[in-house]
Write an enzyme that holds these catalytic residues in place. Structure first.
Site, PDB file in Angstrom:
ATOM      1  N   ARG A  64      -7.963  -0.542  -6.370  1.00 47.09           N
ATOM      2  CA  ARG A  64      -8.171   0.597  -5.452  1.00 47.09           C
ATOM      3  C   ARG A  64      -8.285   1.850  -6.317  1.00 47.09           C
ATOM      4  O   ARG A  64      -7.464   2.064  -7.201  1.00 47.09           O
ATOM      5  CB  ARG A  64      -7.004   0.743  -4.458  1.00 47.09           C
ATOM      6  N   GLN A 103      -1.931   2.674  10.074  1.00 42.23           N
ATOM      7  CA  GLN A 103      -0.636   2.702   9.378  1.00 42.23           C
ATOM      8  C   GLN A 103       0.394   3.511  10.171  1.00 42.23           C
ATOM      9  O   GLN A 103       1.590   3.251  10.077  1.00 42.23           O
ATOM     10  CB  GLN A 103      -0.793   3.330   7.979  1.00 42.23           C
ATOM     11  N   ASP A 143      -2.094  10.741  -2.168  1.00 38.33           N
ATOM     12  CA  ASP A 143      -2.532   9.666  -3.075  1.00 38.33           C
ATOM     13  C   ASP A 143      -2.897  10.196  -4.444  1.00 38.33           C
ATOM     14  O   ASP A 143      -2.804   9.468  -5.449  1.00 38.33           O
ATOM     15  CB  ASP A 143      -3.709   8.912  -2.466  1.00 38.33           C
ATOM     16  N   LYS A 159      -4.698  10.086   3.189  1.00 35.69           N
ATOM     17  CA  LYS A 159      -5.382   9.261   4.199  1.00 35.69           C
ATOM     18  C   LYS A 159      -6.409  10.064   4.991  1.00 35.69           C
ATOM     19  O   LYS A 159      -6.149  11.210   5.365  1.00 35.69           O
ATOM     20  CB  LYS A 159      -4.314   8.672   5.130  1.00 35.69           C
ATOM     21  N   ARG A 182       0.869  -1.179   0.000  1.00 39.89           N
ATOM     22  CA  ARG A 182       0.000   0.000   0.000  1.00 39.89           C
ATOM     23  C   ARG A 182       0.904   1.226   0.000  1.00 39.89           C
ATOM     24  O   ARG A 182       2.120   1.127   0.090  1.00 39.89           O
ATOM     25  CB  ARG A 182      -1.015  -0.013   1.159  1.00 39.89           C
ATOM     26  N   GLY A 183       0.240   2.414  -0.107  1.00 41.05           N
ATOM     27  CA  GLY A 183       1.015   3.645  -0.244  1.00 41.05           C
ATOM     28  C   GLY A 183       1.142   3.935  -1.732  1.00 41.05           C
ATOM     29  O   GLY A 183       1.506   3.049  -2.528  1.00 41.05           O
ATOM     30  N   ALA A 184       0.821   5.187  -2.112  1.00 37.50           N
ATOM     31  CA  ALA A 184       0.668   5.496  -3.535  1.00 37.50           C
ATOM     32  C   ALA A 184       1.886   5.132  -4.400  1.00 37.50           C
ATOM     33  O   ALA A 184       1.740   4.405  -5.403  1.00 37.50           O
ATOM     34  CB  ALA A 184       0.292   6.971  -3.696  1.00 37.50           C
TER      35      ALA A 184
HETATM   36  O1  MRU Z   1      -4.539   3.244   2.418  1.00 35.57           O
HETATM   37  P1  MRU Z   1      -3.062   3.426   2.259  1.00 35.57           P
HETATM   38  O2  MRU Z   1      -2.266   2.885   3.388  1.00 35.57           O
HETATM   39  O3  MRU Z   1      -2.573   2.961   0.905  1.00 35.57           O
HETATM   40  O4  MRU Z   1      -2.899   5.013   2.298  1.00 35.57           O
HETATM   41  C1  MRU Z   1      -1.634   5.554   2.184  1.00 35.57           C
HETATM   42  C2  MRU Z   1      -1.609   7.029   2.283  1.00 35.57           C
HETATM   43  O5  MRU Z   1      -2.628   7.688   2.405  1.00 35.57           O
HETATM   44  C3  MRU Z   1      -0.281   7.686   2.113  1.00 35.57           C
HETATM   45  O6  MRU Z   1      -0.199   8.845   2.874  1.00 35.57           O
HETATM   46  C4  MRU Z   1      -0.072   8.035   0.636  1.00 35.57           C
HETATM   47  O7  MRU Z   1      -0.319   6.918  -0.182  1.00 35.57           O
HETATM   48  C5  MRU Z   1       1.287   8.539   0.380  1.00 35.57           C
HETATM   49  S1  MRU Z   1       2.507   7.278   0.549  1.00 35.57           S
HETATM   50  C6  MRU Z   1       4.013   7.931   0.183  1.00 35.57           C
END
Ligand code: MRU
Length: 414
Positions: A101, A208, A249, A260, A56-58
């Protein structure tokens, strides 16, 4: 101790069991208390890992998308012998990946980069094209780390000495190929001796912050305090925060930023308390096709994330009797522990270990839930957006357009 202790998020290697090229990843849905490594030899495995938040994480999602398409190319397209069929297959796989997603644009960006590569190389023999896709996916992982280190350097320059920084969710190494965006800024500033401390929001409902950001900062030796999301306001009011830095994201052309859930509230609090609010993200997170954040699709996730709490761990039997009992219970596969009141727990034997995965109900049965995973912070609340090409400041839309076109530094633009 140091950031080198943080494991790689995902990598490409040959799976010894099948002899096939595979994508390996640390299962982030179970970190930090269980450190499983998942091995995917087919793109569906990566899709499941994305929807289950093992990865996960963009920015990490962008690389995962490309690697999933590379897996399809080398492991699942053997029977395809013509370019049109191959290109149609790639499009189909891209659609499957982007359906996992909806919010992080990097997922779409990663898939589109491989589709474009396939379109641009229609004249190559298919085996050469397959190899080119693998090389591209690996290059994207390397580029991501490089971009994050540049974001880190630009961002660290914005922080005062002895900075007390608050962050939300995990925009760390695990959310990227390596190093992180918002945490990359904090790691860089820490190396420069500029960090007095970090406030880590736990980040309900998936935690997270508590699970991943706390784990990364601990390994990197950065001082921090974990707080619940609702404590941020009073910490700010008490004068304990010099800056807030978060990841993103999807960033619309005018700078409106999806991140988030809970990020928007922090930005409003920053305005009230006169604290700079920074977004750290690569230009691959900027979606210039959207004029404003209105068009960003916000993912809604499983109500169980709010109705209760997931947990993972390892059972350590103390006596031979306990070992035999666990062996017997798990002999036919995972043992579902019978627990009343709707809690769930499963024990799985993994080699000589017994892994525990559970869900503890908190709310009573039959409760309605609204569970958006992200929110959109309007550009007006954002002090600056830190990219690998420099820092965009208000007017964010003009700055972002220039930075996405590859312009040099902020001060030229900001
Ligand atoms: O739902 P997630 O854990 O994928 O959400 C992640 C976030 O919101 C992060 O802040 C975002 O993806 C940036 S990661 C460098």
């Amino acid at each position: 101790m140091g950031i080198e202790a943080i494991p790689q998020t995902l990598w490409w290697a040959v799976d010894e069991t099948t002899g096939l090229p595979a994508v390996y990843m640390v299962d982030q849905s179970r970190l930090p208390l269980a450190g499983d490594v998942l091995v995917c030899v087919a793109h569906e495995g990566v899709c499941l890992a994305i929807s289950g938040m093992a990865v996960r994480g963009a920015p990490a999602l962008g690389v995962a998308a490309a690697m999933a398409m590379a897996l399809w190319a080398v492991n699942e397209s053997d029977d395809i012998v013509t370019y049109p069929e191959f290109a149609a297959g790639i499009d189909e796989v891209a659609s499957e990946i982007t359906a996992t997603r909806p919010t992080a644009v990097n997922l779409f960006w990663g898939a589109e980069r491989i589709r474009a590569l396939v379109r641009d190389n229609a004249d190559l023999p298919l085996d050469a094209l397959r190899q080119l896709i693998v090389d591209e996916a690996l290059a994207m992982a390397a580029e991501d780390e490089d971009r994050n280190r540049r974001i880190g350097a630009f961002g660290a320059d914005l922080l005062p000495d002895d900075a007390r920084v608050l962050t939300h969710c995990n925009a760390g190494s695990l959310a990227t190929a390596y190093f992180g965006t918002a945490l990359g800024v904090i790691f860089t500033a820490h190396e420069q001796g500029k960090i007095a401390g970090v406030w880590v929001d736990e980040t309900r409902p998936v935690l997270q912050g508590a699970r991943l950001t706390a784990w990364e900062l601990k390994m990197a030796g950065v001082p921090f305090n974990l707080i619940t999301d609702s404590m941020a306001a009073s910490v700010m009011r008490a004068g304990g925060v010099d800056a807030v830095i978060v990841g993103a994201d999807r960033i619309a052309a005018n700078g409106d930023t999806a991140n988030k859930i809970g990020t928007y509230g922090l930005a409003v609090l920053c305005k009230e308390h006169g604290i700079p609010f920074y977004v750290a993200a690569p230009t691959s997170t900027v979606d210039l096709t959207l004029a404003t954040g209105e068009g960003i699709v916000i993912e809604e996730r499983d109500p169980r994330e709010i109705l209760g709490m997931s947990f993972s761990g390892v059972i350590e039997p103390r006596t031979p009797t306990e070992v035999s009992a666990l062996d017997a219970l798990t002999a036919q596969g995972p043992w579902e522990v019978p627990i009343a009141k709707g809690h769930a727990m499963e024990v799985t034997r993994k080699g000589g270990a017994y892994q525990l995965d559970g869900w503890a109900r908190i709310a009573p049965p039959g409760v309605q839930v609204y569970n958006p995973a992200f929110d959109v912070t309007p550009a007006a609340y954002i002090t600056a957006i830190i990219t690998e090409n420099g820092v965009a400041r208000a007017d964010l839309s003009a700055s972002l357009a220039a930075l996405c076109a590859g312009a040099g530094s902020i001060d030229e633009i900001g």
